[in-house]
Design a protein around this motif. Structure first.
Motif, PDB file in Angstrom:
ATOM      1  N   PRO A 153       0.837  -1.198   0.000  1.00 21.20           N
ATOM      2  CA  PRO A 153       0.000   0.000   0.000  1.00 21.20           C
ATOM      3  C   PRO A 153       0.872   1.247   0.000  1.00 21.20           C
ATOM      4  O   PRO A 153       1.946   1.269   0.614  1.00 21.20           O
ATOM      5  CB  PRO A 153      -0.793  -0.123   1.305  1.00 21.20           C
ATOM      6  N   LEU A 154       0.408   2.287  -0.670  1.00 23.54           N
ATOM      7  CA  LEU A 154       1.192   3.524  -0.814  1.00 23.54           C
ATOM      8  C   LEU A 154       0.666   4.665   0.039  1.00 23.54           C
ATOM      9  O   LEU A 154       1.189   5.775  -0.014  1.00 23.54           O
ATOM     10  CB  LEU A 154       1.197   3.951  -2.289  1.00 23.54           C
ATOM     11  N   THR A 155      -0.358   4.405   0.815  1.00 25.58           N
ATOM     12  CA  THR A 155      -1.031   5.479   1.544  1.00 25.58           C
ATOM     13  C   THR A 155      -0.127   6.184   2.550  1.00 25.58           C
ATOM     14  O   THR A 155      -0.208   7.396   2.709  1.00 25.58           O
ATOM     15  CB  THR A 155      -2.267   4.934   2.266  1.00 25.58           C
ATOM     16  N   SER A 156       0.726   5.444   3.225  1.00 20.33           N
ATOM     17  CA  SER A 156       1.577   6.056   4.253  1.00 20.33           C
ATOM     18  C   SER A 156       2.466   7.143   3.650  1.00 20.33           C
ATOM     19  O   SER A 156       2.533   8.268   4.165  1.00 20.33           O
ATOM     20  CB  SER A 156       2.437   4.983   4.926  1.00 20.33           C
ATOM     21  N   ALA A 157       3.133   6.815   2.548  1.00 21.46           N
ATOM     22  CA  ALA A 157       4.024   7.793   1.921  1.00 21.46           C
ATOM     23  C   ALA A 157       3.249   8.963   1.337  1.00 21.46           C
ATOM     24  O   ALA A 157       3.645  10.131   1.487  1.00 21.46           O
ATOM     25  CB  ALA A 157       4.846   7.111   0.828  1.00 21.46           C
ATOM     26  N   VAL A 158       2.126   8.670   0.674  1.00 25.26           N
ATOM     27  CA  VAL A 158       1.362   9.733   0.023  1.00 25.26           C
ATOM     28  C   VAL A 158       0.840  10.734   1.042  1.00 25.26           C
ATOM     29  O   VAL A 158       0.993  11.960   0.875  1.00 25.26           O
ATOM     30  CB  VAL A 158       0.189   9.132  -0.783  1.00 25.26           C
ATOM     31  N   PHE A 159       0.259  10.256   2.131  1.00 26.22           N
ATOM     32  CA  PHE A 159      -0.338  11.203   3.073  1.00 26.22           C
ATOM     33  C   PHE A 159       0.674  11.820   4.014  1.00 26.22           C
ATOM     34  O   PHE A 159       0.405  12.865   4.607  1.00 26.22           O
ATOM     35  CB  PHE A 159      -1.517  10.545   3.786  1.00 26.22           C
ATOM     36  N   ALA A 160       1.852  11.205   4.104  1.00 30.89           N
ATOM     37  CA  ALA A 160       2.947  11.903   4.785  1.00 30.89           C
ATOM     38  C   ALA A 160       3.334  13.143   3.981  1.00 30.89           C
ATOM     39  O   ALA A 160       3.595  14.220   4.552  1.00 30.89           O
ATOM     40  CB  ALA A 160       4.138  10.976   4.964  1.00 30.89           C
ATOM     41  N   LEU A 161       3.372  13.020   2.657  1.00 26.27           N
ATOM     42  CA  LEU A 161       3.643  14.185   1.804  1.00 26.27           C
ATOM     43  C   LEU A 161       2.553  15.244   1.957  1.00 26.27           C
ATOM     44  O   LEU A 161       2.838  16.441   2.123  1.00 26.27           O
ATOM     45  CB  LEU A 161       3.726  13.760   0.341  1.00 26.27           C
ATOM     46  N   MET A 162       1.295  14.807   1.877  1.00 29.40           N
ATOM     47  CA  MET A 162       0.180  15.748   1.937  1.00 29.40           C
ATOM     48  C   MET A 162       0.129  16.453   3.293  1.00 29.40           C
ATOM     49  O   MET A 162      -0.037  17.673   3.372  1.00 29.40           O
ATOM     50  CB  MET A 162      -1.129  14.999   1.679  1.00 29.40           C
ATOM     51  N   ASP A 163       0.277  15.666   4.363  1.00 32.54           N
ATOM     52  CA  ASP A 163       0.165  16.234   5.705  1.00 32.54           C
ATOM     53  C   ASP A 163       1.323  17.165   6.040  1.00 32.54           C
ATOM     54  O   ASP A 163       1.195  18.036   6.911  1.00 32.54           O
ATOM     55  CB  ASP A 163       0.088  15.113   6.751  1.00 32.54           C
ATOM     56  N   ALA A 164       2.467  16.982   5.354  1.00 33.77           N
ATOM     57  CA  ALA A 164       3.619  17.854   5.580  1.00 33.77           C
ATOM     58  C   ALA A 164       3.520  19.157   4.795  1.00 33.77           C
ATOM     59  O   ALA A 164       4.403  20.014   4.890  1.00 33.77           O
ATOM     60  CB  ALA A 164       4.908  17.122   5.217  1.00 33.77           C
ATOM     61  N   GLY A 165       2.466  19.303   4.005  1.00 30.68           N
ATOM     62  CA  GLY A 165       2.292  20.530   3.242  1.00 30.68           C
ATOM     63  C   GLY A 165       3.093  20.593   1.962  1.00 30.68           C
ATOM     64  O   GLY A 165       3.242  21.677   1.372  1.00 30.68           O
ATOM     65  N   ILE A 166       3.600  19.442   1.488  1.00 28.78           N
ATOM     66  CA  ILE A 166       4.331  19.417   0.220  1.00 28.78           C
ATOM     67  C   ILE A 166       3.367  19.812  -0.903  1.00 28.78           C
ATOM     68  O   ILE A 166       2.232  19.359  -0.955  1.00 28.78           O
ATOM     69  CB  ILE A 166       4.908  18.017  -0.048  1.00 28.78           C
ATOM     70  N   ARG A 224      12.754  18.091   0.586  1.00 25.39           N
ATOM     71  CA  ARG A 224      11.933  17.683   1.722  1.00 25.39           C
ATOM     72  C   ARG A 224      11.029  16.505   1.342  1.00 25.39           C
ATOM     73  O   ARG A 224      10.841  15.569   2.109  1.00 25.39           O
ATOM     74  CB  ARG A 224      11.099  18.871   2.212  1.00 25.39           C
ATOM     75  N   ALA A 225      10.500  16.549   0.126  1.00 24.20           N
ATOM     76  CA  ALA A 225       9.635  15.455  -0.324  1.00 24.20           C
ATOM     77  C   ALA A 225      10.417  14.146  -0.432  1.00 24.20           C
ATOM     78  O   ALA A 225       9.920  13.076  -0.051  1.00 24.20           O
ATOM     79  CB  ALA A 225       9.009  15.809  -1.668  1.00 24.20           C
ATOM     80  N   LEU A 226      11.638  14.199  -0.947  1.00 24.27           N
ATOM     81  CA  LEU A 226      12.469  12.996  -1.030  1.00 24.27           C
ATOM     82  C   LEU A 226      12.723  12.388   0.343  1.00 24.27           C
ATOM     83  O   LEU A 226      12.673  11.169   0.515  1.00 24.27           O
ATOM     84  CB  LEU A 226      13.802  13.316  -1.707  1.00 24.27           C
ATOM     85  N   ALA A 227      12.995  13.235   1.317  1.00 21.65           N
ATOM     86  CA  ALA A 227      13.253  12.741   2.676  1.00 21.65           C
ATOM     87  C   ALA A 227      12.011  12.060   3.245  1.00 21.65           C
ATOM     88  O   ALA A 227      12.093  11.001   3.882  1.00 21.65           O
ATOM     89  CB  ALA A 227      13.694  13.890   3.573  1.00 21.65           C
ATOM     90  N   ILE A 228      10.847  12.639   3.023  1.00 25.52           N
ATOM     91  CA  ILE A 228       9.604  12.054   3.519  1.00 25.52           C
ATOM     92  C   ILE A 228       9.319  10.731   2.824  1.00 25.52           C
ATOM     93  O   ILE A 228       8.962   9.734   3.467  1.00 25.52           O
ATOM     94  CB  ILE A 228       8.440  13.038   3.312  1.00 25.52           C
ATOM     95  N   MET A 229       9.493  10.690   1.510  1.00 27.65           N
ATOM     96  CA  MET A 229       9.251   9.449   0.770  1.00 27.65           C
ATOM     97  C   MET A 229      10.214   8.355   1.215  1.00 27.65           C
ATOM     98  O   MET A 229       9.833   7.187   1.332  1.00 27.65           O
ATOM     99  CB  MET A 229       9.369   9.701  -0.733  1.00 27.65           C
TER     100      MET A 229
END
Length: 353
Positions: A216-229, A301-306
């Motif tokens: 599942p990809l949800t963890s990475a995707v919403f980490a990006l969204m929630d971080a304001g990327i 920042r997005a790379l680090a979160i992903m």
């Protein structure tokens, strides 16, 4: 006389019971056997209030926000492969499609197309895998359907899933939001799912066991969204792989893109298998990888979160979005040679999802 011999000889009791170890046509006939299959296997596996109502559909309380809806069908062969199975694939695939829309997955439906003669133990294994995957993804399977076809008309089991997710933000995550100057980020190495499924199907052995990237990809995707990327577009890399996704996005958004081929992570095992089989890893399917097209200022920042959430250390900045009007992807090779990226005219690896 075995149960199967009894069935073939016509010695089966005319009053249906639930002792059969294989799927019969009667399991899809709307009678007692179908009712038993639903009540004894499917409802307990996916138990939730909407299912317990026992209606032809589900009435759902949906949180405020826009709704995303998607559907997909799964015909993978074999049903079980290194790193996954058709049940997990059906749940993760639909959940991932919702996440690519920027929607938080909430509800799923399932349609099971069963072949007469399918072992009941196989169906149970698949259903339990789906239930486990749904719990992992925090989604509820709230309605479904079962059909049975004659032996020889289906490779054991096909699955259709549809999903509903809630978009709880104002951003528009779509090809139309892609802007010149955006960067293209990749969540991990490519090609493992397609090669793993093909090797399992054809009985091909490599020095290293290849395992699908199914996840599942949800963890990475919403980490990006929630971080304001500033996420402009997301795309999971299923059939057609990375190359297919980029070409499709460039054409849809009517922008040029550049892909730095040497920056695309490919494991040595996958690269070696592709060389032997004459395949291009850029176009081999994945089931746990995605690209994020984000504003250039958010790239680091997005790379680090992903990297922290995508389940792979091989995250990479692989390219950029150029100007509008070309709809073409240009690949820059390791020696600086450039070439246009075109989709293959045929199917490299059929039946991998």
């Amino acid at each position: 006389m075995s149960e199967r011999d009894e069935e073939q000889a016509g010695l089966v009791c005319p009053v249906p019971n639930d002792r059969y170890s294989r799927i019969l046509l009667a399991h899809g006939g709307g009678g007692r056997l179908m009712h038993s299959l639903v009540q004894r296997l499917l409802i307990p596996a996916f138990d939730n209030p909407a299912l317990r109502v026992g209606h032809d559909g589900a009435v759902l309380d949906v949180p405020q926000g826009r709704v995303a809806f998607t559907t997909d069908s799964y015909v993978v062969n074999p049903l079980f492969f290194p790193g996954g199975d058709i049940g997990r694939l059906a749940v993760y695939g639909t959940v991932n499609d919702l996440a690519m829309c920027g929607a938080r997955p909430r509800f799923l439906s399932v349609g099971l197309i069963l072949e007469e003669g399918l072992e009941m133990a196989t169906l149970e294994r698949v259903v339990l895998a789906m239930a486990e995957a749904a719990r992992e993804c925090a989604v509820e399977l709230v309605t479904g359907d079962t059909k049975v076809v004659d032996q020889g008309n289906c490779d054991g089991l096909f699955i259709n899933t549809s999903g509903i997710g809630v978009v709880d933000h104002e951003r528009k995550v779509s090809p139309g939001s892609v802007e010149p100057g955006d960067v293209i980020l990749l969540s991990g190495d490519v090609g493992r799912h397609g090669i793993a499924v093909m090797a399992a199907r054809e009985g091909i052995e490599f020095d290293t066991t290849l395992v699908s990237d199914l996840a599942p990809l949800t963890s990475a995707v919403f980490a990006l969204m929630d971080a304001g990327i500033e996420v402009h577009c997301l795309r999971d890399l299923t059939r057609g792989g990375l190359g297919g996704a980029l070409v499709e996005l460039a054409e849809t958004a009517n922008v040029g893109m550049t892909l730095r081929e040497s920056h695309v992570p490919v494991s040595e095992a996958v690269r070696g298998a592709c060389e032997i089989l004459g395949l291009d890893p850029l176009f081999v399917a994945n089931e746990g990888r995605f690209i994020a097209i984000v504003s250039k200022g958010d790239a680091s920042r997005a790379l680090a979160i992903m990297g922290a959430h995508a389940g792979s250390e091989a995250v990479a900045h692989i390219g950029e979005v150029l100007g509008r009007g070309t709809g073409q992807v240009i690949v820059r090779g390791a020696l600086g040679v450039e070439r246009p990226l075109d989709m293959p005219s045929g199917e490299q690896l059929p039946r991998i999802c």
